[in-house]
Design an enzyme around this catalytic site. Structure first.
Site, PDB file in Angstrom:
ATOM      1  N   ASP A  97      -9.352 -20.549  38.918  1.00 42.34           N
ATOM      2  CA  ASP A  97      -9.359 -20.246  40.349  1.00 42.34           C
ATOM      3  C   ASP A  97     -10.543 -19.317  40.577  1.00 42.34           C
ATOM      4  OD1 ASP A  97      -9.078 -19.342  42.897  1.00 42.34           O
ATOM      5  OD2 ASP A  97      -6.916 -18.965  42.762  1.00 42.34           O
ATOM      6  N   LYS A 148     -24.353 -26.538  51.969  1.00 35.34           N
ATOM      7  CA  LYS A 148     -24.264 -26.270  53.400  1.00 35.34           C
ATOM      8  C   LYS A 148     -22.825 -26.442  53.851  1.00 35.34           C
ATOM      9  CE  LYS A 148     -24.476 -30.475  55.917  1.00 35.34           C
ATOM     10  NZ  LYS A 148     -24.976 -31.320  56.921  1.00 35.34           N
ATOM     11  N   HIS A 178     -30.351 -31.304  51.283  1.00 29.48           N
ATOM     12  CA  HIS A 178     -30.844 -32.470  50.533  1.00 29.48           C
ATOM     13  C   HIS A 178     -31.888 -33.260  51.320  1.00 29.48           C
ATOM     14  CE1 HIS A 178     -27.487 -34.326  52.740  1.00 29.48           C
ATOM     15  NE2 HIS A 178     -28.254 -35.395  52.737  1.00 29.48           N
ATOM     16  N   GLU A 216     -26.732 -41.893  64.078  1.00 29.69           N
ATOM     17  CA  GLU A 216     -25.992 -42.656  63.066  1.00 29.69           C
ATOM     18  C   GLU A 216     -25.060 -43.647  63.737  1.00 29.69           C
ATOM     19  OE1 GLU A 216     -24.524 -40.242  59.524  1.00 29.69           O
ATOM     20  OE2 GLU A 216     -24.620 -38.751  61.113  1.00 29.69           O
ATOM     21  N   HIS A 240     -30.694 -29.718  58.728  1.00 32.04           N
ATOM     22  CA  HIS A 240     -31.685 -30.714  58.336  1.00 32.04           C
ATOM     23  C   HIS A 240     -32.835 -30.880  59.347  1.00 32.04           C
ATOM     24  CE1 HIS A 240     -28.674 -31.585  55.435  1.00 32.04           C
ATOM     25  NE2 HIS A 240     -27.874 -32.231  56.255  1.00 32.04           N
ATOM     26  N   LYS A 338     -23.369 -39.296  66.305  1.00 26.26           N
ATOM     27  CA  LYS A 338     -22.560 -40.255  65.542  1.00 26.26           C
ATOM     28  C   LYS A 338     -22.089 -41.367  66.469  1.00 26.26           C
ATOM     29  CE  LYS A 338     -20.558 -37.481  61.841  1.00 26.26           C
ATOM     30  NZ  LYS A 338     -21.185 -38.253  60.768  1.00 26.26           N
TER      31      LYS A 338
HETATM   32  P1  NDP Z   1     -13.526 -31.138  48.786  1.00 24.11           P
HETATM   33  O1  NDP Z   1     -12.439 -30.538  49.595  1.00 24.11           O
HETATM   34  O2  NDP Z   1     -13.517 -32.602  48.591  1.00 24.11           O
HETATM   35  O3  NDP Z   1     -13.540 -30.481  47.335  1.00 24.11           O
HETATM   36  C1  NDP Z   1     -13.377 -29.119  47.154  1.00 24.11           C
HETATM   37  C2  NDP Z   1     -13.253 -28.789  45.685  1.00 24.11           C
HETATM   38  O4  NDP Z   1     -13.058 -27.390  45.583  1.00 24.11           O
HETATM   39  C3  NDP Z   1     -12.071 -29.449  44.975  1.00 24.11           C
HETATM   40  O5  NDP Z   1     -12.530 -29.912  43.738  1.00 24.11           O
HETATM   41  C4  NDP Z   1     -11.095 -28.279  44.791  1.00 24.11           C
HETATM   42  O6  NDP Z   1     -10.356 -28.414  43.600  1.00 24.11           O
HETATM   43  C5  NDP Z   1     -12.047 -27.134  44.599  1.00 24.11           C
HETATM   44  N1  NDP Z   1     -11.419 -25.832  44.878  1.00 24.11           N
HETATM   45  C6  NDP Z   1     -10.860 -25.406  46.041  1.00 24.11           C
HETATM   46  N2  NDP Z   1     -10.412 -24.137  45.898  1.00 24.11           N
HETATM   47  C7  NDP Z   1     -10.696 -23.753  44.617  1.00 24.11           C
HETATM   48  C8  NDP Z   1     -10.491 -22.567  43.883  1.00 24.11           C
HETATM   49  N3  NDP Z   1      -9.913 -21.489  44.423  1.00 24.11           N
HETATM   50  N4  NDP Z   1     -10.926 -22.516  42.597  1.00 24.11           N
HETATM   51  C9  NDP Z   1     -11.521 -23.579  42.037  1.00 24.11           C
HETATM   52  N5  NDP Z   1     -11.748 -24.753  42.691  1.00 24.11           N
HETATM   53  C10 NDP Z   1     -11.340 -24.831  43.966  1.00 24.11           C
HETATM   54  O7  NDP Z   1     -14.887 -30.646  49.465  1.00 24.11           O
HETATM   55  P2  NDP Z   1     -16.299 -31.421  49.514  1.00 24.11           P
HETATM   56  O8  NDP Z   1     -16.613 -31.912  48.168  1.00 24.11           O
HETATM   57  O9  NDP Z   1     -16.303 -32.383  50.625  1.00 24.11           O
HETATM   58  O10 NDP Z   1     -17.315 -30.274  49.952  1.00 24.11           O
HETATM   59  C11 NDP Z   1     -17.781 -29.268  49.070  1.00 24.11           C
HETATM   60  C12 NDP Z   1     -18.962 -28.551  49.700  1.00 24.11           C
HETATM   61  O11 NDP Z   1     -20.041 -29.464  49.878  1.00 24.11           O
HETATM   62  C13 NDP Z   1     -18.693 -27.979  51.086  1.00 24.11           C
HETATM   63  O12 NDP Z   1     -19.425 -26.800  51.237  1.00 24.11           O
HETATM   64  C14 NDP Z   1     -19.258 -29.032  52.028  1.00 24.11           C
HETATM   65  O13 NDP Z   1     -19.623 -28.501  53.275  1.00 24.11           O
HETATM   66  C15 NDP Z   1     -20.473 -29.491  51.237  1.00 24.11           C
HETATM   67  N6  NDP Z   1     -20.938 -30.835  51.566  1.00 24.11           N
HETATM   68  C16 NDP Z   1     -20.095 -31.903  51.413  1.00 24.11           C
HETATM   69  C17 NDP Z   1     -20.533 -33.177  51.690  1.00 24.11           C
HETATM   70  C18 NDP Z   1     -19.666 -34.360  51.501  1.00 24.11           C
HETATM   71  O14 NDP Z   1     -20.106 -35.464  51.820  1.00 24.11           O
HETATM   72  N7  NDP Z   1     -18.455 -34.199  51.007  1.00 24.11           N
HETATM   73  C19 NDP Z   1     -21.926 -33.420  52.172  1.00 24.11           C
HETATM   74  C20 NDP Z   1     -22.735 -32.234  52.241  1.00 24.11           C
HETATM   75  C21 NDP Z   1     -22.242 -31.000  51.958  1.00 24.11           C
HETATM   76  P3  NDP Z   1      -8.807 -28.828  43.602  1.00 24.11           P
HETATM   77  O15 NDP Z   1      -8.550 -29.615  44.850  1.00 24.11           O
HETATM   78  O16 NDP Z   1      -8.687 -29.581  42.335  1.00 24.11           O
HETATM   79  O17 NDP Z   1      -8.092 -27.530  43.599  1.00 24.11           O
END
Ligand code: NDP
Length: 478
Positions: A97, A148, A178, A216, A240, A338
């Site tokens: 965590d 971001k 990106h 988009e 961006h 969008k």
């Molecule tokens: P998700 O909600 O899909 O994933 C979040 C991740 O964080 C999960 O793997 C979760 O693990 C983990 N997590 C949450 N809390 C904890 C914690 N306390 N300790 C350890 N791990 C933790 O988010 P996204 O992947 O969509 O987004 C991630 C980042 O990327 C954000 O900042 C978003 O703005 C950015 N972003 C995302 C894009 C996208 O297309 N998804 C595009 C551009 C930017 P678990 O659930 O296993 O606990």
């Protein structure tokens, strides 16, 4: 480890630790970008580590990495294939965590350094994770890679910067955008600064206006959790599109080194501001039910997870000015949206008419336009020539070229910068704050309902009267 770094050089990362191993960004963009990079043979000897919550495991992580590496084999060189096999075989997963003191710092101690910590976590979790890290807990060579959105206002971005700078030096902080993947950046810089035909023309004397569009066809696509709190202005324009504006308008750097490029980019963004009253120089709208690519799209307000009272815009348009001697008086129109009928991702530079057209010419009075397309990468120039038939009549012709698509995915470009310790393609802290400073007055005006929220049917061309398909639309605020 060996990385192809071009001329930049820097810290070579030994371990990439992805925090958020099970997340959407990691699966859809980060790992495919990394696998393509490794498959190209430009990053060797890297250890890949993942970390995340208790719902994930070594087995699931290894499977995710292995499947992604296998999918990248078809583009890989022989050396790259061997690297892909190695990275999948040796990748490790740790449950933790990140918001609990010491958990992350203790994990980093066990990894081969320098380590790049990629925060693929919800923004609030990334912030908390950095807040619980103590100064001196991370080796100085550690890189922090922040996704971001970086803050949500100028003030919050300043706070986040203060938190990060306690931990590592600024050049070790990579704020990912990106869109700054090398292809786009160096296409714009090369086009502007390596061509005598264009280099002197990027000034208010020759340019009438610059438009940057990111329309988009895609609608919300189940991303309410992120998008409904952000909207088009925060999601696209604040990040961006402002970076693209900076590249199109900055002065020529002396070198392509990180400091020169980012100094000039920061300088022009510091001179950028909303063109007068946001009431006159900004517009916002939200899509209603319609059809996109033959599929029905529900009203945005009825999409799963949307809070209609937030009045989140799915289409935003702002007119900006750059208050310096090069650009004073030129309108810059940035628009992102969008669920629009036609995807359109391009910058259009409209040039002023010649000072005198010899009397006797007939025909077109269309201006000269340079268009730079972002994905697919294209370039075109609209010019007047003497057409066939009547020699006194001008025809408007377009010279168009499709540029070679880069061999790396955008996140591969980002990771190449990270792994080679080269922050040129990441947003510097002061610039991240400036980008919020530019949009903060718009966010305030919109929160106060000073600007109405227009509507447009999904799959259409935007609200009536917006001229979203017309590049000669008159900017509203100048
Ligand atoms: P998700 O909600 O899909 O994933 C979040 C991740 O964080 C999960 O793997 C979760 O693990 C983990 N997590 C949450 N809390 C904890 C914690 N306390 N300790 C350890 N791990 C933790 O988010 P996204 O992947 O969509 O987004 C991630 C980042 O990327 C954000 O900042 C978003 O703005 C950015 N972003 C995302 C894009 C996208 O297309 N998804 C595009 C551009 C930017 P678990 O659930 O296993 O606990």
């Amino acid at each position: 480890m060996s990385i192809e770094t071009g001329q930049h050089g820097g810290t070579h990362v030994s371990t990439l630790l992805i925090l958020g191993a099970s997340g959407d960004l990691t699966g859809r963009l980060l790992l495919p970008g990394l696998a393509r990079l490794i498959g190209s043979g430009r990053a060797t000897g890297l250890h890949l580590a993942g970390a995340g919550g208790p719902g994930y495991s070594q087995e699931k992580w290894q499977q995710r990495v292995t499947e992604t590496c296998e999918a990248a084999m078809e583009h890989a060189t022989e050396e790259g294939k061997a690297e892909l096999v190695k990275i999948a075989a040796h990748t490790s997963f740790t449950e933790l965590d990140v918001t609990k003191p010491n958990e992350l710092a203790n994990l980093v101690k066990t990894l081969d350094g320098p380590v790049a910590l990629y925060f693929a976590l919800p923004p609030a979790v990334s912030q908390k994770a950095c807040e619980v890290l103590e100064p001196g807990q991370l080796p100085e060579t550690t890189l922090l890679v922040m996704e971001k959105p970086f803050g949500s206002t100028q003030k919050s971005a300043q706070g986040l910067n203060r938190t990060l700078i306690r931990l590592v030096p600024e050049e070790n902080i990579h704020r990912v955008d990106h869109f700054l993947g090398k292809g786009t950046v160096f296409n714009i810089l090369g086009l502007r600064f390596a061509n005598r035909l264009l280099e002197p023309l990027f000034t208010s004397e020759h340019v009438e206006k610059i438009e940057i569009f990111y329309d988009e066809e895609l609608a919300l696509e189940d991303r309410a959790g992120y998008y409904d709190g952000a909207g088009a202005l925060r999601d696209m324009i604040q990040s961006h599109l402002l970076q693209i504006l900076g590249l199109l308008t900055m002065n020529a750097p002396a070198t392509l080194k990180e400091r020169d490029v980012r100094d000039h980019l920061g300088s022009v963004l510091r001179a950028t501001a909303v063109a007068g009253d946001p009431k006159k120089s900004t517009r916002r709208a939200r899509y209603t039910a319609g059809t996109s690519k033959g599929r029905p799209v529900p009203d945005y307000a009825a999409e799963k997870g949307v809070e209609p009272a937030l009045k989140t815009e799915t289409l935003a348009e702002v007119t900006l000015n750059i208050n310096n001697s090069r650009w004073a008086g030129v309108p810059f129109i940035l628009r992102a949206g969008k669920a629009l009928g036609t995807a359109r991702k391009e910058a259009i530079i409209t040039f002023r008419p010649v000072s005198h057209l010899p009397t006797g010419f007939k025909g077109t009075d269309e201006p000269t336009k340079l268009r730079i397309g972002f994905g697919p990468d294209t370039l075109s120039l609209d010019l007047d020539v003497n057409g066939p038939g009547d020699l006194y009549t001008l025809d408007h012709v377009t010279l168009a070229a499709e540029l070679n698509s880069p061999d790396l995915l955008p996140y591969g470009e980002v990771l190449l910068g990270v792994l080679s310790g080269d922050p040129t393609l990441s947003v510097r802290g002061d610039t991240a704050e400036e980008c919020w400073r530019i949009v903060d007055p718009i966010l305030t005006a919109w929160a106060d309902d000073v600007v109405g929220l227009d509507e447009y049917p999904a799959g259409g061309n935007g609200p009536a009267g917006w001229d979203t398909n017309c590049t000669s639309s008159t900017p509203t605020g100048v």
